[in-house]
Write a protein that holds these residues in place. Sequence first.
Motif, PDB file in Angstrom:
ATOM      1  N   PRO A  36       0.762  -1.336   0.172  1.00  0.00           N
ATOM      2  CA  PRO A  36      -0.044  -0.045   0.164  1.00  0.00           C
ATOM      3  C   PRO A  36       1.185   1.475  -0.462  1.00  0.00           C
ATOM      4  O   PRO A  36       0.365   2.194  -0.501  1.00  0.00           O
ATOM      5  CB  PRO A  36      -0.847  -0.240   1.387  1.00  0.00           C
ATOM      6  CG  PRO A  36      -0.778  -1.882   1.177  1.00  0.00           C
ATOM      7  CD  PRO A  36       0.501  -2.315   1.343  1.00  0.00           C
ATOM      8  N   TYR A  39       2.080   3.120  -3.453  1.00  0.00           N
ATOM      9  CA  TYR A  39       0.921   3.833  -4.513  1.00  0.00           C
ATOM     10  C   TYR A  39       1.606   5.237  -4.989  1.00  0.00           C
ATOM     11  O   TYR A  39       1.749   5.564  -6.126  1.00  0.00           O
ATOM     12  CB  TYR A  39      -0.681   4.775  -3.564  1.00  0.00           C
ATOM     13  CG  TYR A  39      -1.726   5.156  -4.632  1.00  0.00           C
ATOM     14  CD1 TYR A  39      -1.919   4.057  -5.167  1.00  0.00           C
ATOM     15  CD2 TYR A  39      -1.883   6.177  -4.811  1.00  0.00           C
ATOM     16  CE1 TYR A  39      -3.182   4.607  -6.171  1.00  0.00           C
ATOM     17  CE2 TYR A  39      -2.576   6.767  -5.122  1.00  0.00           C
ATOM     18  CZ  TYR A  39      -2.944   6.542  -6.308  1.00  0.00           C
ATOM     19  OH  TYR A  39      -4.073   6.532  -6.696  1.00  0.00           O
ATOM     20  N   THR A  43       2.006   5.859  -8.802  1.00  0.00           N
ATOM     21  CA  THR A  43       1.368   7.483  -9.631  1.00  0.00           C
ATOM     22  C   THR A  43       2.234   8.001  -9.887  1.00  0.00           C
ATOM     23  O   THR A  43       2.546   9.255 -11.124  1.00  0.00           O
ATOM     24  CB  THR A  43       0.253   8.029  -8.714  1.00  0.00           C
ATOM     25  OG1 THR A  43       1.136   8.016  -7.537  1.00  0.00           O
ATOM     26  CG2 THR A  43      -0.842   6.730  -8.291  1.00  0.00           C
ATOM     27  N   LEU A  71      -1.487  -3.029  -3.748  1.00  0.00           N
ATOM     28  CA  LEU A  71      -1.683  -1.979  -4.188  1.00  0.00           C
ATOM     29  C   LEU A  71      -2.892  -2.856  -5.369  1.00  0.00           C
ATOM     30  O   LEU A  71      -4.317  -2.153  -6.120  1.00  0.00           O
ATOM     31  CB  LEU A  71      -1.175  -1.401  -5.461  1.00  0.00           C
ATOM     32  CG  LEU A  71      -0.580  -0.938  -4.543  1.00  0.00           C
ATOM     33  CD1 LEU A  71       0.702   0.506  -5.124  1.00  0.00           C
ATOM     34  CD2 LEU A  71      -0.750   0.491  -3.764  1.00  0.00           C
ATOM     35  N   ALA A  73      -6.160  -4.156  -5.031  1.00  0.00           N
ATOM     36  CA  ALA A  73      -7.594  -3.620  -5.054  1.00  0.00           C
ATOM     37  C   ALA A  73      -7.856  -2.311  -5.363  1.00  0.00           C
ATOM     38  O   ALA A  73      -9.007  -1.565  -6.148  1.00  0.00           O
ATOM     39  CB  ALA A  73      -8.642  -3.956  -3.486  1.00  0.00           C
ATOM     40  N   ARG A  74      -7.267  -1.692  -5.009  1.00  0.00           N
ATOM     41  CA  ARG A  74      -7.092  -0.033  -5.447  1.00  0.00           C
ATOM     42  C   ARG A  74      -6.607   0.308  -6.949  1.00  0.00           C
ATOM     43  O   ARG A  74      -7.183   1.002  -7.362  1.00  0.00           O
ATOM     44  CB  ARG A  74      -6.007   0.732  -4.436  1.00  0.00           C
ATOM     45  CG  ARG A  74      -5.889   2.278  -4.428  1.00  0.00           C
ATOM     46  CD  ARG A  74      -5.219   2.571  -4.052  1.00  0.00           C
ATOM     47  NE  ARG A  74      -5.900   4.760  -3.574  1.00  0.00           N
ATOM     48  CZ  ARG A  74      -4.944   5.289  -2.837  1.00  0.00           C
ATOM     49  NH1 ARG A  74      -4.121   4.597  -2.151  1.00  0.00           N
ATOM     50  NH2 ARG A  74      -5.096   6.591  -3.011  1.00  0.00           N
ATOM     51  N   ALA A  77     -10.026  -0.864  -8.532  1.00  0.00           N
ATOM     52  CA  ALA A  77     -11.092   0.078  -8.310  1.00  0.00           C
ATOM     53  C   ALA A  77     -10.842   1.575  -9.220  1.00  0.00           C
ATOM     54  O   ALA A  77     -11.773   2.039 -10.540  1.00  0.00           O
ATOM     55  CB  ALA A  77     -11.360   0.114  -6.734  1.00  0.00           C
ATOM     56  N   GLU A  78      -9.632   2.253  -9.567  1.00  0.00           N
ATOM     57  CA  GLU A  78      -9.156   3.290  -9.675  1.00  0.00           C
ATOM     58  C   GLU A  78      -9.080   3.233 -11.510  1.00  0.00           C
ATOM     59  O   GLU A  78      -9.889   4.218 -12.401  1.00  0.00           O
ATOM     60  CB  GLU A  78      -8.180   4.260  -9.887  1.00  0.00           C
ATOM     61  CG  GLU A  78      -8.284   4.419  -7.783  1.00  0.00           C
ATOM     62  CD  GLU A  78      -7.121   4.799  -7.114  1.00  0.00           C
ATOM     63  OE1 GLU A  78      -6.416   5.239  -7.942  1.00  0.00           O
ATOM     64  OE2 GLU A  78      -7.234   5.154  -6.351  1.00  0.00           O
ATOM     65  N   THR A 134      -3.252  -4.783   3.911  1.00  0.00           N
ATOM     66  CA  THR A 134      -4.066  -4.667   2.526  1.00  0.00           C
ATOM     67  C   THR A 134      -4.995  -5.092   1.883  1.00  0.00           C
ATOM     68  O   THR A 134      -5.896  -6.377   3.229  1.00  0.00           O
ATOM     69  CB  THR A 134      -3.263  -6.022   1.787  1.00  0.00           C
ATOM     70  OG1 THR A 134      -1.844  -5.495   1.874  1.00  0.00           O
ATOM     71  CG2 THR A 134      -3.358  -6.535   0.693  1.00  0.00           C
ATOM     72  N   ALA A 135      -5.711  -4.885   1.067  1.00  0.00           N
ATOM     73  CA  ALA A 135      -7.219  -5.003   0.944  1.00  0.00           C
ATOM     74  C   ALA A 135      -7.180  -6.665   0.268  1.00  0.00           C
ATOM     75  O   ALA A 135      -6.686  -6.702  -0.854  1.00  0.00           O
ATOM     76  CB  ALA A 135      -8.531  -4.149   0.441  1.00  0.00           C
TER      77      ALA A 135
END
Length: 250
Positions: A36, A39, A43, A71, A73-74, A77-78, A134-135
């Motif tokens: 996580p 991130y 980016t 990262l 799941a994030r 989603a994004e 962590t998701a």
Amino acid sequence: MAARLTTGVHRLGDDFVNFYVIEEGTDLTLVDGGLPAHYEQLTALLARLGRSIRDVRALLLTHSHLDHIGLAARVQAEADAAVLAHPLDIPSLASPLKPTPEAKPEGSLVRALLRRPSALRVPVYLARSGAFRTAGVTAVGELNGGATLDVPGRPKVVEMPGHTPGSVAFQLPDRGIVLTGDALVTDDRLAGRTGPTIVSSAFTHDTAEALASLDALASLDADVILSGHGDPFEGDIADAVRLAREAGAR
């Protein structure tokens, strides 16, 4: 840490763990998802490339461990990106803090830390980097050995069970690269070992199977190994396999 390794392939992460970005035109594939805390590094790299998270089309997982899916799941989603993993590792992705009994390591982390107390830095680092928050990932597509994936970079899936039941590597035939995840690494901080090796039994499901799976690498047409931990290995891939076998299990 963000480094361009060869045309269209970038290494992200830090001294403990690597993950990778593959470019093909304006589209991107991630191989593994780091932690996580990575991130902003991701980016920032994408911004330098003139891209954004929305340009990620797929996130390919070499296996289901926390330090490789942070990262996932994030990004899913994004970017509305496809997350793909081997069917045998998919059950562990929904609840990554509680892997299925079939996926647990054969060794003991406690015994590994008693043998080498300085390795306590590994779980401390993971905690500080958000690993234990962590998701889970539930919408995961399947990938299988031998398939050439219709995602940017067109990687070919190489099954390498042992580190986890569904560990895989990804070959980029037109770039002479194979991304091995933790099936073969060049730095095992828990065991205090550098150079080509499999990972300590404290983090490996079946070390005998992990060593046997090295056969799948030896015949590949590649001269660069990009692993989940450690620096790139450049040279005859058969040499890397030989060195990992000589290092053996720990």
